[in-house]
Design an enzyme around this catalytic site. Sequence first.
Site, short mmCIF file in Angstrom:
data_model
loop_
_atom_site.label_atom_id
_atom_site.label_comp_id
_atom_site.label_asym_id
_atom_site.label_seq_id
_atom_site.Cartn_x
_atom_site.Cartn_y
_atom_site.Cartn_z
CB SER A 129 8.23 11.09 -1.48
OG SER A 129 7.57 11.20 -2.71
CD GLU A 244 2.57 15.51 -8.35
OE1 GLU A 244 1.91 14.88 -7.50
OE2 GLU A 244 3.81 15.62 -8.29
C1 LIG Z 1 13.30 16.20 -8.48
C2 LIG Z 1 12.26 15.49 -7.67
C3 LIG Z 1 11.30 16.23 -7.01
C4 LIG Z 1 10.35 15.60 -6.22
N1 LIG Z 1 9.47 16.37 -5.50
C5 LIG Z 1 8.63 15.78 -4.62
C6 LIG Z 1 7.81 16.57 -3.76
O1 LIG Z 1 7.81 17.82 -3.84
N2 LIG Z 1 7.04 15.95 -2.87
C7 LIG Z 1 6.97 14.58 -2.78
O2 LIG Z 1 6.23 14.08 -1.95
N3 LIG Z 1 7.75 13.80 -3.56
C8 LIG Z 1 8.58 14.36 -4.48
N4 LIG Z 1 9.38 13.59 -5.29
C9 LIG Z 1 9.38 12.15 -5.07
C10 LIG Z 1 8.88 11.30 -6.21
O3 LIG Z 1 7.48 11.28 -6.27
C11 LIG Z 1 9.48 9.89 -6.01
O4 LIG Z 1 10.87 10.01 -6.22
C12 LIG Z 1 8.91 8.88 -6.96
O5 LIG Z 1 7.57 8.60 -6.68
C13 LIG Z 1 9.71 7.56 -6.93
O6 LIG Z 1 9.84 7.09 -5.63
P1 LIG Z 1 11.28 6.73 -4.99
O7 LIG Z 1 12.22 7.86 -5.28
O8 LIG Z 1 11.08 6.31 -3.60
O9 LIG Z 1 11.82 5.50 -5.88
P2 LIG Z 1 11.45 3.97 -5.67
O10 LIG Z 1 9.99 3.84 -5.43
O11 LIG Z 1 12.38 3.39 -4.67
O12 LIG Z 1 11.78 3.39 -7.12
C14 LIG Z 1 13.12 3.15 -7.55
C15 LIG Z 1 13.05 2.64 -8.98
O13 LIG Z 1 12.32 1.40 -9.03
C16 LIG Z 1 11.23 1.50 -9.94
N5 LIG Z 1 10.06 0.75 -9.40
C17 LIG Z 1 9.59 0.83 -8.14
N6 LIG Z 1 8.50 0.02 -8.01
C18 LIG Z 1 8.28 -0.52 -9.23
C19 LIG Z 1 7.29 -1.42 -9.75
N7 LIG Z 1 6.30 -1.89 -8.98
N8 LIG Z 1 7.36 -1.77 -11.06
C20 LIG Z 1 8.36 -1.28 -11.87
N9 LIG Z 1 9.34 -0.43 -11.42
C21 LIG Z 1 9.29 -0.06 -10.13
C22 LIG Z 1 10.92 2.98 -10.05
O14 LIG Z 1 10.33 3.30 -11.29
C23 LIG Z 1 12.30 3.60 -9.93
O15 LIG Z 1 12.97 3.58 -11.18
C24 LIG Z 1 10.33 14.18 -6.12
C25 LIG Z 1 11.28 13.43 -6.82
C26 LIG Z 1 12.23 14.06 -7.58
C27 LIG Z 1 13.25 13.23 -8.32
#
Ligand SMILES: Cc1cc2nc3c(=O)[nH]c(=O)nc-3n(C[C@H](O)[C@H](O)[C@H](O)COP(=O)(O)OP(=O)(O)OC[C@H]3O[C@@H](n4cnc5c(N)ncnc54)[C@H](O)[C@@H]3O)c2cc1C
Length: 398
Positions: A129, A244
Amino acid sequence: MNLDFTDGLRDFQLEVRAFMHERLPSDLSTKVERCLKLDKDDYLRWQDILAEKGWLAYSWPEEYGGTGWTPAQCYIFQEEMGRANAPRLIAFGLKMVGPVIYTFGNETQKATYLPGIRNNRVWWCQGYSEPGAGSDLAGLQTRAVRDGEHYIVNGTKTWTTMAQWADMMFCLVRTDPDAKKQQGISFLLIDMKQPGIEVQPIVTIDGGREINTVYLGDVKVPVENRIGEENAGWTYAKFLLGHERSGIARIAASKARLAYLKDIARVHRVGGAVLAEDEEFMRAVARTEIELMALEYLELRALMSAEGGGAPGTEANMLKIRGTDIQQEISALLMRAMGYYAVPYVAEALEYGNNEESVGPEYAAALAPTYFNMRKASIYGGSNEIQRNIIAKMVLGL
Ligand SMILES: Cc1cc2nc3c(=O)[nH]c(=O)nc-3n(C[C@H](O)[C@H](O)[C@H](O)COP(=O)(O)OP(=O)(O)OC[C@H]3O[C@@H](n4cnc5c(N)ncnc54)[C@H](O)[C@@H]3O)c2cc1C
């Protein structure tokens, strides 16, 4: 479907159960049961015990130093780990990059990296991410530019779990900015001790330190650390995500949490009676238990398909959604059980061996922080909304 274990599997189950009973340190199982803080040494201590027994890489094929267990044996092992309140195994090496390396890596990469994972010597983290590239992962911007026998990597990774403890990071980088976005990505293995890497903590809502932002400034990565072909990283990235997601449901751990909740309900008094006599509360517990049983049958169905040589399909997405919903429901029930005793936040009460007088029963202290921490479960590994989108597309054809 026939879900009975054969005699051989029953013996195996007893063997694993006996091992957990004999070798799992009691301070670790207490920490897990009470949701107290586990530090790096706790995870390493338990993983060392499993590595010594040859069970750490329990889901790997024998030719790569794994146990060679069948899916049914792996299921039993996970069940017994959950039942015993063992610390979860850190998945980044074992369940994520390990399978990528033995499936797509070259012989040198297999010989270099697999022993460190199965012997618990190298801690990995996941650099997928980025700010602005989570759900839309293929939009990632971290650049790797070829310079002779190296790539020079610049960019920012975020939410990187346990990066502060990591020796290595597997990382998605953009190697062709002009290609269609999924086609210009490569999969690199980066040594976290390289100059140019800075790890900054992100404090979670429960006050914990488990996630980070990782800044990469002119980090030199040997070309030999690239898995597979340049610009083909998306294929390996997706393969890893399948592994995963199927591991996130943590059904065995949820069963142990529910058992803990029922234990508390039998002794915790509210308004003169124990909670177990509160019909409305116990109905909510029973509803969650039924949902968990239904999910377990889904997992067993996936297991039977794996026994028959099938690959995990949308079951992995379903398991991720329902598994994390249930984890959150149980954490909410535990907090509800404690009522106002769950409210005081005493950071020291999350430490094992703390002997300060507690505000309520000593099992209350960690329940609210755990409830808040568990909000993450429907986000990481790809948010549950995104998993629903995948099912809508793949199964319903929408
Ligand atoms: C505690 C924690 C640990 C993590 N650890 C890792 C790690 O070790 N390595 C790593 O690479 N990543 C990690 N992540 C990242 C995680 O994979 C992302 O947070 C996740 O994929 C969501 O991306 P974002 O946070 O950018 O949210 P966004 O993509 O910005 O999404 C924000 C909101 O909009 C919704 N949304 C977005 N697009 C759509 C769509 N097309 N349709 C419907 N709803 C949508 C999402 O569901 C979410 O509710 C971690 C996250 C957390 C919270």
